[in-house]
Design a protein around this motif. Structure first.
Motif, short mmCIF file in Angstrom:
data_model
loop_
_atom_site.label_atom_id
_atom_site.label_comp_id
_atom_site.label_asym_id
_atom_site.label_seq_id
_atom_site.Cartn_x
_atom_site.Cartn_y
_atom_site.Cartn_z
N ARG A 16 0.85 -1.18 0.00
CA ARG A 16 0.00 0.00 0.00
C ARG A 16 0.88 1.23 0.00
O ARG A 16 2.03 1.19 0.40
N ASP A 17 0.36 2.33 -0.43
CA ASP A 17 1.16 3.54 -0.48
C ASP A 17 1.03 4.36 0.80
O ASP A 17 1.97 5.01 1.22
N SER A 18 -0.13 4.42 1.40
CA SER A 18 -0.30 5.25 2.58
C SER A 18 -1.42 4.70 3.43
O SER A 18 -2.28 3.97 2.96
N LEU A 19 -1.41 5.08 4.69
CA LEU A 19 -2.43 4.62 5.61
C LEU A 19 -3.71 5.41 5.39
O LEU A 19 -3.70 6.55 4.95
N ALA A 20 -4.85 4.77 5.75
CA ALA A 20 -6.10 5.48 5.73
C ALA A 20 -6.09 6.52 6.84
O ALA A 20 -5.40 6.39 7.83
N GLU A 44 2.90 -13.20 5.30
CA GLU A 44 2.08 -12.00 5.24
C GLU A 44 2.86 -10.85 5.86
O GLU A 44 3.29 -10.93 7.01
N LEU A 45 3.06 -9.77 5.11
CA LEU A 45 3.87 -8.66 5.58
C LEU A 45 3.05 -7.72 6.45
O LEU A 45 1.85 -7.56 6.27
N THR A 46 3.74 -7.08 7.38
CA THR A 46 3.10 -6.04 8.19
C THR A 46 2.92 -4.79 7.34
O THR A 46 3.50 -4.65 6.25
N SER A 47 2.13 -3.85 7.85
CA SER A 47 1.91 -2.60 7.12
C SER A 47 3.21 -1.86 6.88
O SER A 47 3.44 -1.30 5.81
N VAL A 107 7.64 -0.14 3.15
CA VAL A 107 9.05 -0.16 2.76
C VAL A 107 9.19 -0.77 1.36
O VAL A 107 9.95 -0.26 0.52
N ALA A 108 8.47 -1.84 1.09
CA ALA A 108 8.55 -2.50 -0.21
C ALA A 108 8.13 -1.56 -1.33
O ALA A 108 8.78 -1.49 -2.38
N ILE A 109 7.03 -0.83 -1.13
CA ILE A 109 6.55 0.06 -2.18
C ILE A 109 7.47 1.26 -2.34
O ILE A 109 7.72 1.73 -3.45
N ASN A 110 8.00 1.77 -1.23
CA ASN A 110 8.91 2.91 -1.31
C ASN A 110 10.20 2.56 -2.02
O ASN A 110 10.82 3.41 -2.67
#
Length: 492
Positions: free
Chosen positions: A10-14, A467-470, A475-478
């Motif tokens: 995901r890119d950002s938190l809700a 299953e990765l944490t948030s 970090v993966a997307i960044n």
């Protein structure tokens, strides 16, 4: 691969404002998820399906209008009708990628609603066409505006559903195009046999009857189509259901904050998977474009009258509806996409063999049914497959846009292969379509093989996926890893 074992960056938190505490596991969580999905299945998906029904209805009604006197009424000669079909796809093709950028800038309800109003106006205005140039202009701009709904739908659905839930919902959405084929035939039959007007011909009434409701529905859509889980209204879901929807959407990487992520754009352009999927979609759109536009003519040349030919276009689409739902349901159940694409293409292949090899009316009509049963399931299967295997909102959107751009570009070929001088057997048209169904079979199986090999390589090298944490997802997307992460497994 089970959803819980796949990475969904995901890119950002809700937003934290309005956060509601909900259980993260257990029976209570399961009950909330079940209620949420039921509401989405009963409200969001049918509404999107209704939008696409009118999209397909307005796109394909020119085939029915042809039997109702369109060519005489607009003074078309030679290849004018075929060229008018092609101009729709020219407009549709050039607006694919821009629409994906617009979707990042405006809300889905505005994009979909406004483009519906505009293509409804174009569709209705075809009733006023008196010449080839007027018809072509209306078809071209209708193509530009219709591209706002189809490509946006899998993006919208991916906001609300997990990877293994997507194909069945996409089938409900895209399956409405087969309903449109059936309804189009029924409406055309009703207009031809029951409606008469002193000043308007049957083909003009057809465009008006099917175009005006689209305009009205577009206006409604601006106000009622949900844009994202964060913006679900209280009348739609409870606070707990909304929070669960937000959490599910986070895990699907649906919150890019920028207009366009250039790294994801480049990643989509360089992704070898998109070469395979574009080739498969090219193989689909050539026979699909020709089938939609020429089925009424093909059926008429089997020996039916104009009005009866309109009615006889309904059963092939009815058969297709069953196959769309069955194929996509089983695809979600098994989490296999490519094999179902190949199986569907094989059905279409059998249909074209029947059409080519026999001059018998019953055999030809059976072949037409097999073609519809094979072609229509591939649309939701392919769009779900691309959405499943591209991590990142921008990468996913661009990959879907590329798929549609190349597919619709080659759809113009499908509008030019059923020439009048090849009637009634249409060997050239059927032969070209048969060849491209084989292309679909070959490349869908090849892509499944490649993806399965990559999944096995990652398991052998890195072990079973976790299953990765948030934080790990962020970090993966960044870092620009996307679907190359060791814990990501492709749908094959």
């Amino acid at each position: 691969m089970a959803e819980k074992t796949s990475i969904n960056p995901r890119d950002s938190l809700a937003p934290e404002a309005g956060h509601v505490a909900v259980p993260q596991s257990g029976p209570e969580r399961d009950a909330i998820v079940k209620r949420l999905k039921l509401k989405l299945d009963l409200r969001l998906v049918p509404y999107l399906a209704l939008l696409y029904l009118f999209n397909a209805l307005d796109r394909g009604n020119i085939g029915n209008a042809r039997l109702a006197g369109l060519e005489a009424g607009t003074h078309l000669t030679g290849n004018d009708f075929y060229n008018a079909l092609s101009f729709f796809y020219f407009g549709y093709t050039i607006s694919q990628v821009p629409n994906m950028f617009i979707l990042k800038k405006v809300t889905p309800s505005v994009l979909v609603g406004v483009t519906m109003i505009l293509w409804g106006i174009c569709s209705t205005s075809m009733a006023a066409a008196k010449s080839y140039s007027g018809l072509v202009a209306a078809r071209f701009f209708m193509g530009i505006f219709e591209a706002g709904v189809g490509p946006a739908a899998p993006i919208i659905l991916s906001f609300f559903y997990l990877r293994h839930e997507l194909a069945w919902r996409a089938a409900l959405f895209y399956g409405s195009s087969t309903f449109a084929g059936a309804f189009g035939g029924l409406i055309a039959y009703g207009v031809a046999t029951n409606l008469a007007h002193e000043k308007l011909a049957a083909w003009q009434l057809l465009f008006i009857i099917e175009g005006v409701p689209t305009i009205v529905l577009g206006i409604v859509t601006i106000f009622v189509l949900p844009n994202s889980p964060e913006k679900l209204e209280r009348w739609f879901v409870t606070p707990e259901e909304k929070q669960v929807a937000i959490e599910r959407s986070r895990s699907g990487h649906n919150a890019d904050s920028s207009l366009i992520d250039k790294r994801q754009l480049l990643a989509a352009l360089k992704d070898y998977k998109n070469i395979f999927t574009c080739l498969i979609y090219i193989g689909l759109n050539i026979p699909l474009a020709s089938y939609t536009s020429f089925l009424p003519t093909i059926v008429k040349l089997m020996g039916y009258t104009d009005a009866k030919a309109q009615l006889m276009t309904v059963p092939p689409y009815a058969c297709a509806i069953v196959c769309v739902f069955a194929m996509c349901w089983n695809s979600d159940r098994t989490q296999r996409r490519g094999y179902h694409v190949a199986a569907s293409a094989f059905l279409a292949c059998l249909g074209y063999i029947l059409l080519i090899s026999s001059g018998n009316i019953s055999a030809n009509y059976t072949g037409a049914c097999f073609v519809a049963m094979g072609l229509y399931p591939i649309v939701p299967l392919m769009l779900s497959w691309v959405a499943n295997n591209n991590v990142g909102h921008t990468k996913r959107a661009i990959s879907i846009a590329l798929l549609n751009t190349f597919g619709q570009c080659f759809a113009t070929v499908g509008t030019q292969i059923y020439k009048t001088n090849t009637a009634p057997r249409f060997f050239m048209g059927y032969g070209v379509c048969l060849a491209f169904t084989v292309v679909m079979i070959v490349f869908s199986l090849a892509l499944s093989f490649v993806l399965n090999r990559e999944n096995n390589r990652r398991t052998a090298e890195y072990g079973e996926p976790k299953e990765l944490t948030s934080e790990e997802q962020q970090v993966a997307i960044n870092n620009g890893i996307y679907d190359n992460h060791p814990s990501f497994r492709y749908f094959i």
